[in-house]
Scaffold this active site. Structure first.
Site: not given
Ligand code: FAD
Length: 389
Positions: A129, A134, A159-160, A243, A337
């Site tokens: 969302e 995460s 969402i892919t 996955e 590189q």
């Molecule tokens: C191209 C692409 C395709 C995707 N496809 C799908 C899909 O098909 N379906 C789907 O549901 N999702 C999908 N995702 C989502 C993906 O799984 C999430 O981007 C990922 O899980 C991270 O969530 P976030 O982007 O909200 O990052 P956040 O949760 O906001 O995290 C931001 C940063 O904080 C760090 N962080 C967060 N919590 C902690 C913690 N407890 N300790 C240490 N560090 C932490 C994270 O590691 C990250 O570096 C996709 C993402 C991308 C970019």
């Protein structure tokens, strides 16, 4: 080593798949990378060839083959210069369809799994969302029961296949007071009233469409609840093992592709009157990467073999993704590189590989989250059990 896991039948499958990809997919890759839209005809062709059904039951049109056929599919998809195309295919076949097969009832399987295997319907898995990916348990999308329907409100992002899919597997809170025990999963037709998807622009995976999706009072029939209400989180976590292993295999395969391409390049390119493959600095760097990639591959295959036997390899899959995606990024960085300026040019595969690879440590659980999971398992002795044994 490979013969431990791959039979002659596996090898024949790899050969015919490679041939198919070269003939039917490669000629269109550049166009799909530019448009971010994969033509429907190729989904149908994948279906006709049986590729979507290799690990699914024959009763629904699948082939019920062992997981090493899936490994071959994943590996070869990484070697045709578009991890985005690969992502669209495996997100459909192994993210959305895994839920259909595991939690869908007979009606859902007949109406959605069968056409998914045939390549007639495309699926997407909607968990992340805008306010947090995460923290799955912290999701805000709600599903409120009203008579014979659930009313879904909220949003999903990244969402892919989210723009062009025919159906979504959606995680939503049926009881927001219960934390992760209040999450359920639903099958939603993308044509439902109140669904809107917006295409996102992104660094890599450019052939695959990635969407932000809004649900505005979307009515989903009660019959589209998948599995048991409140067990959604457990289902999601259980399938993460597959996955994450998929993302690990993708990583070792694209790193291997980068190494093979670079060795070939180095054997032709000259500097200071000799082939650059003779420079010790480059040779040492390259073989170090090759060693790391081979380690990942051996580890990943061992985890696949155990998963194939029905073991819940959550720890190994987590380790596999953590390590392999890091190794792939480092390998591809070095390979780029070694191509010098050509590495930076779009005409050569390393530039796209470099961009595409960067998603590895982010999608499907970031490396930081994977380390948190491993910390709980290795240091705190926490045990993770599958939702359904
Ligand atoms: C191209 C692409 C395709 C995707 N496809 C799908 C899909 O098909 N379906 C789907 O549901 N999702 C999908 N995702 C989502 C993906 O799984 C999430 O981007 C990922 O899980 C991270 O969530 P976030 O982007 O909200 O990052 P956040 O949760 O906001 O995290 C931001 C940063 O904080 C760090 N962080 C967060 N919590 C902690 C913690 N407890 N300790 C240490 N560090 C932490 C994270 O590691 C990250 O570096 C996709 C993402 C991308 C970019």
């Amino acid at each position: 080593m490979n013969s431990v896991y791959f039979s002659e039948e596996h090898d024949l499958f790899r050969t015919s798949l490679k041939d198919f990809l070269q003939k039917e997919v490669v000629p269109h890759i550049e166009k799909w990378e530019k448009t971010g839209t994969i033509d429907r005809f190729i989904w149908k062709k994948f279906g006709e060839m049986g590729f979507f059904g290799i690990s699914y039951p024959e009763a629904y049109g699948g082939l019920n083959l062992d997981l090493f056929y899936t490994v071959i599919l994943l590996e070869e998809l990484q070697k045709i210069k578009s991890s985005g195309f690969a992502a669209a295919i495996w997100a459909h076949a192994y993210l959305a369809m895994t839920h259909l097969n595991a939690e869908g009832d007979e009606r859902i399987k007949k109406d959605y799994l069968v056409p998914s295997i045939a390549g007639e319907k495309i699926g997407a898995l909607c968990i992340s969302e805008p306010f947090g990916g995460s923290d799955v348990a912290g999701m805000k999308t709600t599903a409120v029961k009203n008579g014979d329907a659930y009313i879904i409100n909220g949003s999903k992002t990244f969402i892919t296949n989210g723009v062009y899919a025919d159906y979504y597997i959606v995680a939503a809170k049926t009881d927001p007071n219960l934390g992760n025990k209040g999450i359920s999963i639903f099958l939603m037709d993308t044509a439902s009233k109140g669904v809107s998807a917006t295409k996102l622009d992104k660094l890599g995976w450019r052939a695959s469409d990635t969407a932000e999706i809004a649900f505005d009072n979307v009515e989903v029939p009660v019959a589209n609840l998948m599995g048991v209400e409140g067990k959604g989180f457990s289902y999601i976590m259980q399938h993460f093992a597959l996955e994450r292993l998929i993302m690990a295999i993708n990583a070792h395969a694209r790193a291997e592709y980068a190494i093979d391409y670079t060795i070939d390049y180095m054997s032709h390119r000259e500097a200071f009157g000799m082939k650059i493959s003779k420079f010790q600095a480059l040779r040492h760097t390259l073989v170090e990467h090759a060693t790391e990639v081979e380690h990942c591959k051996v580890f990943n295959y061992a985890a696949v073999a155990r998963l194939d036997k029905g073991e819940y390899v959550v720890k190994e899959a987590t380790m596999a993704k953590l390590k392999s995606t890091k190794v792939a990024d480092e390998t591809i960085y070095s390979c780029l590189q070694m191509l010098g300026g050509y590495g930076y040019m779009e005409e050569y595969p390393l530039a796209r590989l470099f961009r595409d690879s960067r998603l590895g440590p982010i999608g499907g659980g970031t490396s930081e989250i994977l380390k948190e999971i491993l910390g709980k398992m290795i240091i705190d002795n926490q045990n993770y059990e599958p939702a359904v044994k």
